[in-house]
Design an enzyme around this catalytic site. Structure first.
Site, short mmCIF file in Angstrom:
data_model
loop_
_atom_site.label_atom_id
_atom_site.label_comp_id
_atom_site.label_asym_id
_atom_site.label_seq_id
_atom_site.Cartn_x
_atom_site.Cartn_y
_atom_site.Cartn_z
N GLU A 1 -34.67 -14.38 15.23
CA GLU A 1 -34.00 -14.55 13.93
C GLU A 1 -35.01 -14.52 12.77
O GLU A 1 -34.86 -15.20 11.76
CB GLU A 1 -33.08 -15.77 13.91
CG GLU A 1 -32.01 -15.62 14.98
CD GLU A 1 -30.72 -16.36 14.76
OE1 GLU A 1 -30.43 -16.75 13.62
OE2 GLU A 1 -29.99 -16.53 15.75
N ALA B 1 -26.10 -7.19 17.59
CA ALA B 1 -26.96 -6.07 17.98
C ALA B 1 -27.59 -5.43 16.75
O ALA B 1 -27.02 -4.53 16.14
CB ALA B 1 -26.15 -5.06 18.79
N1 COS Z 1 -28.21 -11.82 1.61
C1 COS Z 1 -27.56 -10.78 1.03
N2 COS Z 1 -28.13 -9.58 0.79
C2 COS Z 1 -29.43 -9.44 1.15
C3 COS Z 1 -30.17 -10.48 1.73
C4 COS Z 1 -29.52 -11.71 1.95
N3 COS Z 1 -30.15 -12.73 2.52
N4 COS Z 1 -31.43 -10.05 1.97
C5 COS Z 1 -31.49 -8.78 1.53
N5 COS Z 1 -30.28 -8.42 1.03
C6 COS Z 1 -29.92 -7.13 0.41
C7 COS Z 1 -30.85 -6.86 -0.76
O1 COS Z 1 -30.34 -7.45 -1.94
C8 COS Z 1 -30.84 -5.34 -0.82
O2 COS Z 1 -29.67 -4.91 -1.45
P1 COS Z 1 -29.75 -3.96 -2.79
O3 COS Z 1 -30.54 -2.77 -2.38
O4 COS Z 1 -28.32 -3.67 -3.09
O5 COS Z 1 -30.44 -4.80 -3.80
C9 COS Z 1 -30.74 -4.94 0.64
O6 COS Z 1 -30.15 -6.07 1.34
C10 COS Z 1 -32.08 -4.61 1.26
O7 COS Z 1 -32.88 -5.76 1.14
P2 COS Z 1 -34.47 -5.71 1.09
O8 COS Z 1 -34.87 -4.63 0.13
O9 COS Z 1 -34.95 -7.08 0.85
O10 COS Z 1 -34.81 -5.23 2.58
P3 COS Z 1 -36.23 -5.07 3.26
O11 COS Z 1 -36.13 -3.90 4.17
O12 COS Z 1 -37.33 -5.11 2.27
O13 COS Z 1 -36.48 -6.35 4.22
C11 COS Z 1 -36.37 -8.32 5.47
C12 COS Z 1 -35.81 -7.39 4.41
C13 COS Z 1 -37.78 -8.08 5.92
C14 COS Z 1 -36.24 -9.68 4.90
C15 COS Z 1 -35.41 -8.11 6.67
O14 COS Z 1 -35.60 -6.84 7.24
C16 COS Z 1 -35.51 -9.15 7.73
O15 COS Z 1 -34.95 -10.25 7.59
N6 COS Z 1 -36.20 -8.84 8.85
C17 COS Z 1 -36.20 -9.68 9.98
C18 COS Z 1 -35.06 -9.32 10.84
C19 COS Z 1 -34.76 -10.39 11.81
O16 COS Z 1 -34.63 -11.56 11.49
N7 COS Z 1 -34.62 -9.96 13.06
C20 COS Z 1 -34.28 -10.83 14.09
C21 COS Z 1 -33.27 -10.16 14.89
S1 COS Z 1 -31.78 -10.97 14.96
S2 COS Z 1 -32.06 -12.27 16.42
#
Ligand code: COS
Length: 384
Positions: A364, A123
């Protein structure tokens, strides 16, 4: 853990037989009734499919990522709804507990997940937080020995069947971004949880999603994953790294099935006095599909092996998810084209796959989110 090829091959053979003999014949009934027959779900439990990724010490099969994707290549040569019923328990619903949970949390929940007695759901998404997952608004405010959860989660796969949720919620509303988010294990029967009506989707009948509403839900503090606040977003991202390789493997399996169906049709259907498969323009569509499936399969195996070797595969996972899901859409389109008018008719099944696979480019992480993750990592690396 299955480490010897003989045991793995026996598992792959039994999954392949199960798909041919039990799942393929049930595809139409699942599409019509929007339900996976209970006896099929029970057989999946007995085969250990719910526990594929759970360690042996907790009763699972403890497959490596490479072994998991090989199972998915076989399991997904049928309607993707069958994979979906095990998907959240094998993947995004359980992996947060496995990766970041305490020993006590693992001991409490993983055995039930391994047998499929418990179904886990993930979730994260909310009405206003989809691609921008870190902006989620659901709160979990500490109050003595528990947290009080309020908020709405959206499009939650398997929510209507879930026993527990891996829930991402904001424990510190003062921190707006990722750092204020924590992950919890929440019993789906907790008072205050209610469910929206099952979403009417374009495809994937038999796979159910709905809203989950949390209204002053009390969650024991001991259910905070890893007993650490502020780590929930990272847990979710690590879970999604693995989940994206998993979905890419699903795309390979379904694409192979669509190509098998299109090839069979191309050798049987005659026009201009010969099988249409003998025409080069049809062969071009078959060849493009074959090459693209091979490319996606190779990428998925490479990313899975790298993950098994302990490497960071965030970029590779996004490359796999992006390429394989887009590839699957192109193969679906060609399969409809090869079947011609029959491809547009429900009775041939290809139009159902065409609708089913559209979801792969969305959940995802959309293709655009994968582009963003890949591109951002490239630029960051180049600027070091
Ligand atoms: N593994 C471990 N840590 C991670 C990571 C990963 N793959 N990706 C990001 N992080 C960490 C970052 O290192 C950062 O930590 P620090 O602040 O300590 O450096 C923190 O998480 C925040 O990361 P980031 O600044 O990259 O976050 P953003 O808000 O810019 O965005 C995206 C990240 C857009 C990549 C993310 O929100 C995403 O994947 N969105 C899509 C969500 C998704 O797939 N939804 C589907 C629903 S599930 S079916």
């Amino acid at each position: 853990m299955i480490r010897d090829p003989e045991t793995l091959n026996a598992l792959l053979d039994s999954v392949s037989r199960f798909v041919r003999e039990r799942l393929v014949p049930a595809e139409e009934v699942v599409a019509k009734t929007d339900e996976i027959p209970a006896e099929i779900v029970q057989e999946m439990r007995e085969m250990g499919l719910f526990g594929m990724t759970i360690p042996e010490s907790f009763g699972g099969l403890e497959l490596t990522m490479e072994e998991e994707v090989r199972v998915l290549f076989e399991l997904c040569k049928t309607s993707p709804a069958f994979r979906s019923i095990i998907g959240t328990t094998v993947g995004i619903g359980s992996q947060g507990i496995l990766m970041d949970g305490t020993d006590a949390q693992k001991a409490k929940y993983l055995p039930g997940l391994a047998t499929g007695e418990l179904i886990a759901s993930f979730a994260l998404t909310e009405p206003e937080a989809g691609s921008d997952a870190a902006s989620l608004k659901t709160t979990a405010i500490r109050d003595g020995d528990h947290y009080v959860v309020n908020g709405t989660k959206r499009y939650i796969t398997n929510a209507p069947h879930a026993s527990l949720f891996t829930l991402m919620a904001r424990t510190d509303p003062q921190i707006k971004g990722a750092a204020g988010v924590s992950a919890f294990i929440v019993d789906a029967k907790s008072p205050g949880i209610s469910f929206g009506k099952i979403d009417q989707k374009m495809g994937q009948k038999g796979a159910h999603t709905c809203d989950v509403i949390f209204d002053n839900v009390k969650v024991p503090a001991e259910n905070l994953i890893g007993h650490k606040e502020g780590q929930g977003f990272k847990t979710a991202m690590k879970v999604l790294d693995k989940g994206r390789i998993h979905i890419a493997a699903v795309c390979v399996g379904v694409a192979q099935r669509m190509l098998d169906d299109a090839l069979r049709y191309a050798v049987e259907r005659k026009q201009f006095g010969q099988p249409i498969g003998e025409f080069q323009l049809v062969q071009a569509m078959l060849a493009d599909s074959k090459a693209e499936i091979y490319a996606a399969e190779s990428m998925v195996l490479d990313a899975a092996r790298k993950r098994d070797d302990g490497l960071n595969v965030t970029t590779e996972a996004s490359c796999c998810k992006m390429f394989a899901s887009e590839m699957c859409g192109r193969v679906a389109d060609r399969a409809v084209q090869i079947l011609g008018g029959a491809g547009y008719l429900a009775e041939y099944g290809v139009e159902r796959f065409y609708r089913d696979v559209r979801l792969f480019r969305l959940y995802e992480g959309t293709t655009q989110i994968q582009q963003l993750i890949i591109g951002r990592a490239m630029v960051k690396e180049a600027m070091r």
